[in-house]
Scaffold this motif. Structure first.
Motif, mmCIF file in Angstrom:
data_model
loop_
_atom_site.group_PDB
_atom_site.id
_atom_site.type_symbol
_atom_site.label_atom_id
_atom_site.label_comp_id
_atom_site.label_asym_id
_atom_site.label_seq_id
_atom_site.Cartn_x
_atom_site.Cartn_y
_atom_site.Cartn_z
ATOM 1 N N GLY A 39 32.488 42.961 34.037
ATOM 2 C CA GLY A 39 33.634 42.300 34.653
ATOM 3 C C GLY A 39 33.251 41.108 35.512
ATOM 4 O O GLY A 39 34.107 40.469 36.106
ATOM 5 N N ASN A 40 31.955 40.817 35.605
ATOM 6 C CA ASN A 40 31.504 39.718 36.454
ATOM 7 C C ASN A 40 30.376 38.952 35.769
ATOM 8 O O ASN A 40 29.255 38.899 36.253
ATOM 9 C CB ASN A 40 31.054 40.250 37.820
ATOM 10 N N GLY A 41 30.673 38.393 34.622
ATOM 11 C CA GLY A 41 29.727 37.535 33.923
ATOM 12 C C GLY A 41 28.518 38.245 33.348
ATOM 13 O O GLY A 41 27.501 37.612 33.090
ATOM 14 N N ASN A 42 28.607 39.544 33.168
ATOM 15 C CA ASN A 42 27.506 40.331 32.611
ATOM 16 C C ASN A 42 26.231 40.252 33.450
ATOM 17 O O ASN A 42 25.123 40.258 32.910
ATOM 18 C CB ASN A 42 27.224 39.943 31.165
ATOM 19 N N CYS A 43 26.392 40.174 34.763
ATOM 20 C CA CYS A 43 25.217 40.196 35.622
ATOM 21 C C CYS A 43 24.589 41.591 35.577
ATOM 22 O O CYS A 43 25.252 42.568 35.229
ATOM 23 C CB CYS A 43 25.570 39.804 37.049
ATOM 24 N N THR A 44 23.319 41.678 35.895
ATOM 25 C CA THR A 44 22.621 42.956 35.845
ATOM 26 C C THR A 44 22.169 43.396 37.226
ATOM 27 O O THR A 44 21.878 42.574 38.101
ATOM 28 C CB THR A 44 21.402 42.897 34.902
ATOM 29 N N ILE A 45 22.120 44.706 37.413
ATOM 30 C CA ILE A 45 21.715 45.334 38.662
ATOM 31 C C ILE A 45 20.622 46.338 38.322
ATOM 32 O O ILE A 45 20.804 47.181 37.443
ATOM 33 C CB ILE A 45 22.907 46.071 39.335
ATOM 34 N N VAL A 46 19.479 46.257 39.007
ATOM 35 C CA VAL A 46 18.363 47.167 38.769
ATOM 36 C C VAL A 46 18.397 48.263 39.827
ATOM 37 O O VAL A 46 18.409 47.982 41.022
ATOM 38 C CB VAL A 46 17.019 46.415 38.804
ATOM 39 N N CYS A 47 18.418 49.519 39.383
ATOM 40 C CA CYS A 47 18.547 50.683 40.267
ATOM 41 C C CYS A 47 17.341 51.587 40.055
ATOM 42 O O CYS A 47 17.127 52.075 38.957
ATOM 43 C CB CYS A 47 19.831 51.437 39.926
ATOM 44 N N ASP A 48 16.544 51.832 41.106
ATOM 45 C CA ASP A 48 15.239 52.474 40.903
ATOM 46 C C ASP A 48 14.828 53.545 41.921
ATOM 47 O O ASP A 48 14.271 53.232 42.948
ATOM 48 C CB ASP A 48 14.161 51.412 40.851
ATOM 49 N N PRO A 49 15.032 54.836 41.615
ATOM 50 C CA PRO A 49 14.457 55.911 42.427
ATOM 51 C C PRO A 49 13.097 56.356 41.867
ATOM 52 O O PRO A 49 12.725 55.968 40.771
ATOM 53 C CB PRO A 49 15.490 57.023 42.298
ATOM 54 N N PRO A 50 12.328 57.206 42.594
ATOM 55 C CA PRO A 50 10.992 57.589 42.146
ATOM 56 C C PRO A 50 10.947 58.829 41.253
ATOM 57 O O PRO A 50 11.861 59.629 41.236
ATOM 58 C CB PRO A 50 10.279 57.889 43.465
ATOM 59 N N ILE A 51 9.817 58.968 40.556
ATOM 60 C CA ILE A 51 9.482 60.178 39.810
ATOM 61 C C ILE A 51 8.075 60.574 40.234
ATOM 62 O O ILE A 51 7.170 59.741 40.254
ATOM 63 C CB ILE A 51 9.493 59.946 38.280
ATOM 64 N N ILE A 52 7.891 61.834 40.578
ATOM 65 C CA ILE A 52 6.568 62.316 40.983
ATOM 66 C C ILE A 52 6.185 63.514 40.121
ATOM 67 O O ILE A 52 6.947 64.470 40.018
ATOM 68 C CB ILE A 52 6.552 62.717 42.469
ATOM 69 N N ASN A 53 4.995 63.449 39.505
ATOM 70 C CA ASN A 53 4.404 64.604 38.826
ATOM 71 C C ASN A 53 3.240 65.055 39.699
ATOM 72 O O ASN A 53 2.283 64.316 39.890
ATOM 73 C CB ASN A 53 3.858 64.231 37.436
ATOM 74 N N ARG A 54 3.349 66.236 40.258
ATOM 75 C CA ARG A 54 2.299 66.749 41.142
ATOM 76 C C ARG A 54 1.279 67.560 40.371
ATOM 77 O O ARG A 54 1.576 68.227 39.452
ATOM 78 C CB ARG A 54 2.917 67.615 42.242
ATOM 79 N N LYS A 91 22.146 51.836 48.394
ATOM 80 C CA LYS A 91 21.095 50.844 48.575
ATOM 81 C C LYS A 91 21.641 49.501 48.120
ATOM 82 O O LYS A 91 22.170 49.383 47.012
ATOM 83 C CB LYS A 91 19.864 51.225 47.754
ATOM 84 N N ASN A 92 21.541 48.497 48.963
ATOM 85 C CA ASN A 92 22.039 47.164 48.644
ATOM 86 C C ASN A 92 20.944 46.359 47.945
ATOM 87 O O ASN A 92 19.782 46.369 48.371
ATOM 88 C CB ASN A 92 22.497 46.443 49.904
ATOM 89 N N VAL A 93 21.325 45.677 46.859
ATOM 90 C CA VAL A 93 20.382 44.867 46.085
ATOM 91 C C VAL A 93 21.081 43.592 45.621
ATOM 92 O O VAL A 93 22.306 43.536 45.518
ATOM 93 C CB VAL A 93 19.842 45.617 44.851
ATOM 94 N N ALA A 94 20.275 42.575 45.315
ATOM 95 C CA ALA A 94 20.810 41.344 44.737
ATOM 96 C C ALA A 94 20.853 41.510 43.223
ATOM 97 O O ALA A 94 19.865 41.887 42.601
ATOM 98 C CB ALA A 94 19.942 40.157 45.116
ATOM 99 N N ALA A 95 21.999 41.241 42.649
ATOM 100 C CA ALA A 95 22.151 41.293 41.192
ATOM 101 C C ALA A 95 21.594 40.002 40.597
ATOM 102 O O ALA A 95 21.216 39.072 41.316
ATOM 103 C CB ALA A 95 23.626 41.459 40.834
ATOM 104 N N SER A 96 21.560 39.927 39.285
ATOM 105 C CA SER A 96 21.012 38.747 38.608
ATOM 106 C C SER A 96 21.801 37.476 38.914
ATOM 107 O O SER A 96 21.277 36.376 38.770
ATOM 108 C CB SER A 96 20.960 38.976 37.096
ATOM 109 N N ASN A 97 23.047 37.608 39.368
ATOM 110 C CA ASN A 97 23.852 36.439 39.723
ATOM 111 C C ASN A 97 23.727 36.083 41.204
ATOM 112 O O ASN A 97 24.418 35.200 41.692
ATOM 113 C CB ASN A 97 25.323 36.670 39.361
#
Length: 128
Positions: free
Chosen positions: A113-128, A21-27
């Protein structure tokens, strides 16, 4: 009885095709991430309420320059989810599993290695 799935997270500092999944990092640069494992093979967790507390190990399998720097839980009004561990390479998601939920966990990864930028990675959790 709950299961105890293992989850792996890979992060790259460039756009990648599926299953990443492609996302924009904080930088502002494009990064990509991919979860494997979990209950659905894509890092998601799917539990049945009342089957007991569940713990899932999340391991960062990316290059050593990436580190887990935080986490967030979204859409968790009954506080089912918590995080355990202080490692920069892994941690545990703990699901109390006593109320219905359709939540998400976000693992926040820092690229040292790239200015301490952050990347948010988010899959789901389901309790049925």
């Amino acid at each position: 009885m709950p299961n105890t799935p293992n989850i792996n997270l890979d992060v790259r500092n460039f756009a990648s095709g599926a299953p990443y999944k492609n996302v924009a990092a904080s930088n502002g640069q494009t990064y990509s991430y991919c979860y494997t494992g979990g209950d659905d093979g894509n890092g998601g967790l799917d539990q049945t309420v009342g089957n007991g507390r569940d713990t899932a190990l999340v391991s960062l399998i990316a290059d050593q320059r990436y580190e887990i720097s935080g986490h967030n839980f979204l859409n968790d009004p009954n506080n089912q989810l918590s995080w355990s561990g202080n490692s920069k390479r892994n941690g545990n998601i703990i699901d109390a599993n006593n109320a219905i939920a359709n939540a998400e966990y976000c693992v926040i990864v820092t690229d040292t290695g790239n200015g301490n930028c952050t990347i948010v990675c988010d899959p789901p959790i389901i309790n049925r």
